[in-house]
Design an enzyme around this catalytic site. Structure first.
Site, short mmCIF file in Angstrom:
data_model
loop_
_atom_site.label_atom_id
_atom_site.label_comp_id
_atom_site.label_asym_id
_atom_site.label_seq_id
_atom_site.Cartn_x
_atom_site.Cartn_y
_atom_site.Cartn_z
N HIS A 4 0.86 -1.20 0.00
CA HIS A 4 0.00 0.00 0.00
C HIS A 4 0.89 1.25 0.00
CE1 HIS A 4 -3.18 2.76 0.98
NE2 HIS A 4 -4.02 1.84 1.43
N GLU A 28 -0.72 1.31 -5.66
CA GLU A 28 -0.47 0.10 -4.90
C GLU A 28 -0.30 -1.11 -5.81
OE1 GLU A 28 -3.46 -0.19 -1.75
OE2 GLU A 28 -3.94 1.92 -2.14
#
Length: 305
Positions: A165, A270
């Site tokens: 992330h 991401e």
């Protein structure tokens, strides 16, 4: 303080960091980096003479068992809300669990290689009843590389979704663009939006809240407008999907660990297995999700050979 390998290489120190969390501080001839053992979370990566490539919220919370807003949190073994609606933490258990540093090495080219590990125990099995070994490799040099490997240690199949992330620091949201996703359909996760987003030409810009899964993302993306100018090239492996997120001004202002105007300082691009991109592992099998990041002025968006 958690055990660390002895001896550590000259580039690496173990310190008690913010909120009492244990951190690894790396300083080699190429760059500086900071990694929290909680969540094996990379908090900072700064090549010498450059700004930090990663964003860390000035209002981030540092406390045992609490997610830290910024850097590279690990979403695992599910991405997003609890898929079974059982009230388990969003984005899984890895980012809030204590990891162990298994190996640290200064390589001959001046880079530093770290290997961190998380294995199942009573606490993880209370949330996710599977046996596993999770390994994160981080290579700190003039460029940055991360690889998250899951091994199924149980005697039944397991399925998971996951993401690196990445919070990337940018000069300003108005100049940020993601190249490589033009012409692709996406799943729009902003409440009230049409969930099946239509393909659009040109690079992806940020106007208001944005939360998309691109199910058929290429292995190479580029972020224009990265902090300090130029582009970051993102080369992924073991992933068929990408997630792009920015909360927008209104949502960020109401988030205690972000705050007003903080949305304008980062974008998340991401590397993921998300949506229908689900990983299924037979007993004894493993899966590797990897990302290599480099600053470049090259305009090409080709996938690497």
């Amino acid at each position: 303080m958690p055990h660390a390998p002895a001896p550590l290489p000259s580039s690496t120190r173990v310190v008690t960091g913010r909120g009492g969390l244990t951190e690894l501080h790396i300083h080699n001839r190429h760059a500086r980096a900071v990694v929290a053992l909680q969540g094996a979370q990379l908090l900072s990566f700064q090549p010498h003479g450059e700004p930090d490539w990663l964003y860390l919220s000035p209002n981030a919370v540092f406390a045992p068992g609490r997610p830290v807003r910024g850097g590279v949190p690990l979403c695992w073994p599910w991405f997003g809300p609890d898929p079974q609606g059982l009230g388990r933490p969003a984005h899984g258990l890895a980012r809030q669990s204590p990891w162990v540093l298994r190996h640290a090495l200064d390589e001959s080219d001046g880079c530093t290689l770290l290997e961190l590990e998380l294995s199942d125990d009573a606490a993880t099995r209370a949330l996710w009843p599977h046996r596993f070994r999770l390994r994160l490799e981080i290579r700190v040099g003039a460029t940055l590389a991360l690889a998250l490997t899951t091994r199924n240690l149980g005697d039944t199949h397991l399925t998971l979704t996951q993401a690196l992330h990445n919070y990337f620091a940018i000069d300003h949201i108005e100049g940020a663009r993601v190249h490589g996703l033009d012409g692709l359909g996406f799943i729009d996760q902003v409440p009230g939006a049409n969930p099946q987003g239509a393909p659009a030409p040109g690079p992806l810009a940020f106007a208001g809240r944005l939360d998309r899964i691109y199910p058929n993302a290429p292995t190479r993306l580029q972020l224009e407008g990265a902090a300090g100018g130029g582009r970051l090239t993102l080369d992924s492996e073991g992933s068929r999907s990408a997630v792009v997120w920015n909360p927008g001004a209104e949502l960020a202002a109401g988030m205690a660990d972000l705050g007003p105007d903080e949305h304008s300082r980062f974008v998340c691009v991401e590397t993921a297995n998300a949506g229908d991109d689900v990983v299924t592992l037979a007993p004894g099998a493993e899966h590797r999700l990897a990302l290599a990041i480099a600053r470049t002025t090259e305009p090409s968006h080709r996938s690497p050979p």
